[in-house]
Structures are given as C-alpha cells and as structure tokens.
Design a protein around this motif. Structure first.
Motif, PDB file in Angstrom:
ATOM      1  N   ASP A 182      56.045 -24.777  28.474  1.00 46.58           N
ATOM      2  CA  ASP A 182      57.259 -24.547  29.275  1.00 46.58           C
ATOM      3  C   ASP A 182      58.210 -25.726  29.111  1.00 46.58           C
ATOM      4  O   ASP A 182      59.376 -25.556  28.793  1.00 46.58           O
ATOM      5  CB  ASP A 182      56.888 -24.377  30.751  1.00 46.58           C
ATOM      6  CG  ASP A 182      56.010 -23.164  30.975  1.00 46.58           C
ATOM      7  OD1 ASP A 182      56.344 -22.094  30.428  1.00 46.58           O
ATOM      8  OD2 ASP A 182      54.995 -23.289  31.666  1.00 46.58           O
TER       9      ASP A 182
ATOM     10  N   LYS B  69      55.335 -12.744  33.859  1.00 42.90           N
ATOM     11  CA  LYS B  69      54.259 -13.718  34.025  1.00 42.90           C
ATOM     12  C   LYS B  69      53.208 -13.215  35.009  1.00 42.90           C
ATOM     13  O   LYS B  69      52.008 -13.430  34.834  1.00 42.90           O
ATOM     14  CB  LYS B  69      54.832 -15.058  34.523  1.00 42.90           C
ATOM     15  CG  LYS B  69      55.502 -15.880  33.426  1.00 42.90           C
ATOM     16  CD  LYS B  69      55.848 -17.274  33.931  1.00 42.90           C
ATOM     17  CE  LYS B  69      56.444 -18.132  32.825  1.00 42.90           C
ATOM     18  NZ  LYS B  69      56.819 -19.473  33.310  1.00 42.90           N
TER      19      LYS B  69
ATOM     20  N   THR C  68      49.899 -21.312  35.164  1.00 36.99           N
ATOM     21  CA  THR C  68      50.696 -22.480  34.770  1.00 36.99           C
ATOM     22  C   THR C  68      50.080 -23.780  35.276  1.00 36.99           C
ATOM     23  O   THR C  68      49.703 -23.892  36.441  1.00 36.99           O
ATOM     24  CB  THR C  68      52.131 -22.336  35.317  1.00 36.99           C
ATOM     25  OG1 THR C  68      52.714 -21.165  34.761  1.00 36.99           O
ATOM     26  CG2 THR C  68      52.971 -23.540  34.932  1.00 36.99           C
TER      27      THR C  68
ATOM     28  N   THR D 111      51.829 -22.831  30.212  1.00 35.48           N
ATOM     29  CA  THR D 111      51.427 -21.561  30.796  1.00 35.48           C
ATOM     30  C   THR D 111      50.401 -20.884  29.899  1.00 35.48           C
ATOM     31  O   THR D 111      50.648 -20.707  28.705  1.00 35.48           O
ATOM     32  CB  THR D 111      52.643 -20.635  30.971  1.00 35.48           C
ATOM     33  OG1 THR D 111      53.550 -21.228  31.893  1.00 35.48           O
ATOM     34  CG2 THR D 111      52.219 -19.266  31.482  1.00 35.48           C
TER      35      THR D 111
END
Lengths: 209, 209
Positions: A47, A17, A24, A97
């Motif tokens: 997510d 990530k 996010t 995200t």
DNA sequence: TGTAAAATGTTGCAAATGCAACAAATATAA
DNA sequence: TTATATTTGTTGCATTTGCAACATTTTACA
C-alpha cells in the motif's frame, strides 16, 4: 507501474478489500515481512512504502530478486516465496495488504462490475513484472561487466526518455543487481568515464553517445 | 505447465475461441512466426509444437529468452515483442492461436461461466512464467560457470523429483541459456565428472551428491 | 552534533573465462 | 546412403574478473 486498484474508486476499493478478506499490516523499517506470514498461497500488495526481496543460497550469497514499492505485488504468484531462503525486508515503514489467492475467484466477487477492472489490473501487473524480469535477464546475459552496465544504462535511459537520468539504486545495490563484483564495476565505470562514454555525478548519469 | 484452456471442455473451448476472435495459424519448421504478425497487443497460444524466442542485440549476439511448447503463451503480456530484435522460431511444425489482448474483456465473454476458469488459467500461466524467469535469474546471478551449471542441474533435478534426469536442451543451447562460453562450460562439466560430482551419458545427468 | 556504520574509490594479484582454432562425433537432409 | 551441417570435446592463451585489503567519503542515528 500499474496499481492493483487502479481505476477503482475509494468506496469500491474498500468493498473489494472486504470481499477479498484482505488483511492489512503495518511494518517498521528493516523488518522481515515473511517471518510471520504462514499462508501458502497469497498475494501481498504494497500500500505504502517499499521492500526488497532477496534470496540467500546455501553459501549465504545474497541476491536481490526484486525491489518493490507502492501498488506493486509479490507473493506466490510472482516469486518462490514458499522457499524459506527468500526474505522480504522493508526499506522504510511499509503497509502491506495480504490477499489469499483463492479469494480472487470467490462467489461474491462476480456480482460487482469493478471486478473485471481488478482482474485486468492484476494481469497487467504480472505482465509488467515479466517485462522487468526480461530486462534483467537481458542484462545478465551480457558477457562483460561493461556490457552489463551499458545495457542497464540503456534501459534506464529509455524508460526515462533522456540521456540524463538518476539511477534508483546505490552503486552497491547496482553491483548486486548486475551480479558483478562491486570493485570491478567501479573500475569499469571509471574506464567508461575516462574513455568519454559517460559522465557521472553521484547517481546521476549522462550518456555521451 | 498449465494449459490456457485447462478444465474447459472442447465445446466450450471452441465457443471461447470464437468469442475471443481467435486466429489460428499453422507454421512449418524453422519459420519466424513474428514476421507476419502485425497486431500490437496480442497473446499467442501454442496449440501444438514448440518455439524458441530469441533476442539479438546490436552486435548480433543471440540470447534465448524462452523455449515454449504446447499450451504455453507468449506475446505482449510476456515479452517485449514490439521490439524487432526479438524473433520467434518454430522448432518443429507448430500451430499457434493469436488472440488480441483487448478481446479478453469483451462484452460477450462475461455471460459464460467458463470465463473465470479461463482467467484463472491465464493468471496461472503468467505466474508460472514468472517462476521460470526467477529460476533463470537465480542461475544467471551465480558468479562462476560451475555454480551456474550446478544451479541449473539442481532446478532440473527438483522439477523431475530425481537425481537422474535428461536435460531438455542441447549443450550448445544450454551454454546459451546459462550465458557462458560453450567450451568453458564443457571444460567445467568435465571437471565436475572427474571430481565425482556428476555422471553424464549424453544429455542424461546423474547427480552424485 | 558527534560517532559509528555504510558506501564509494582504488589497486595488486590469482583464478576464471572468453575466444580461437581444431578434431571427432552426430544429426540432417537430398 | 552419402554428403553436408551441426554438435560436441579439447587445449593454449590473453583478457576479464573476483577477491582482499585499504583509504576516503557520505550517511544514519543516538
């Protein structure tokens, strides 16, 4: 449904990530996710929670493009998000995200051996979405409301592996998904029950054939 | 439409095909490609020519899943080919390259720097097919034949960037694609002409609004 | 818990559509 | 080129469907 980070351990997910410059964001229920997204080419990964993608035409008719939940993706790779008529509404509190598409092949990423797993997951996700769309097209091309309902039930039954299953949509949403008038659909379901093809109990369906 | 080998030079394409254990087959016109394919997980790439993917249900109703030509792919990633009711008919002499899906991530492939281009092309192709399916769903969810026709014309017009365009299907195939009765479609197109919304000359359409 | 909102069930009716059955025009192949 | 197959255009009719309008039930949340 495949998860975008399937078969990657937590530590590597975090690393991935970071490399992808993932962003996010948390949303409350009934919020339009796309209203504050201005990136052009992005992948949005759910997510936790779920969203509904809808399309509104010039006359204001709304059609559901997709219902997505945890692990699934949407964005420029999967829908025509550029189009302002598309909206993405959270159905519950949802964490998403965002990843810019160009980052998927940035320089740093190749050095990691979990990268190929990530790419395979992405390809698998896309092909699963293609299958879902093929299913819907298969349903929508049926001429009568009855055949649409039966095709939908058949697919649900097959995916659950049982003649008894619970549909994941409300009847209002189902009518929308099948693109038929809700009252006409209810009428047809009543007939199917009277004629002994199915039994229903709320959203629980039993196929009798 | 993206080509699977776009931005890779001929020499590297050959190398890539070798590494992928690609298997190239030539077909005559009107041949069912899938009849002698027994691999389970494959990608089929159309090198030259074109094919029509159709689905037949238990009553024998045929619906077009897709029309594909040079550079495009089909197979387990994009359609439910496992299903025997799906057939893939060549519309002209056609060359197809088969690649087993598992080879896409074999050990040797990573060593080559053109690999990432190949993966990007594959992802792009899949997302383009998703867009095509979204378009079709957008059309099929319209309630009336008239709206289906107009939506189809709108998409064609947008993709050509002109109010004048030639549709890539025969009218018989178009009715199939829109999933409406052909005679009802002709009736509606006649009305659209009478009411001054469109002009037609064979398959050449002019939008007058 | 009470009240408003949303979902579900039902029916009459007008409009849209599939279907069948043609004729005419094109395209395909021997 | 000629014969055959396919595509296109047209119309009547029965059926299906969307739409509107309403009652009833269930759900959401203040």
């Amino acid at each position: 449904m495949t998860n975008l980070f399937e078969n990657i351990n937590d530590k590597n997910i975090e690393k991935l990530k970071r490399i992808l410059k993932a962003n996010t964001i948390n949303y409350r229920k009934n919020v339009n996710v796309l209203s504050n997204v201005n990136q052009d080419n992005f992948i949005a990964l759910i997510d936790t929670g779920s969203v509904q993608l809808t399309f509104s035409d010039y006359e204001g008719n709304k059609t559901i493009i997709d219902e997505l939940s945890s692990g699934e993706i949407f964005g420029s790779l999967t829908s025509y998000i550029k189009n302002e008529e598309v909206s993405c509404i959270t159905k519950e509190p949802t964490q998403i995200t965002f990843i810019e598409y160009t980052e998927i092949t940035n320089d740093e990423i190749f050095k990691n051996d979990f990268y190929i797993i990530f790419i395979k997951n992405l390809i698998k996700l896309l092909s699963e979405q293609l299958e879902a769309k093929n299913n819907r097209i298969e349903i929508l091309t049926k001429k009568t409301t009855r055949d649409k309902i039966l095709e939908y039930f058949k697919i649900q039954s097959q995916s659950k592996g049982s003649k008894i299953f619970t549909i994941p949509l409300s009847y209002t949403e189902l009518a929308n998904y099948l693109s038929v008038d809700r009252s006409a659909m209810t009428r047809e379901i009543s007939s199917l029950k009277k004629e002994g093809f199915i039994k229903t109990n709320g959203r629980r369906i039993t196929l009798l054939y």
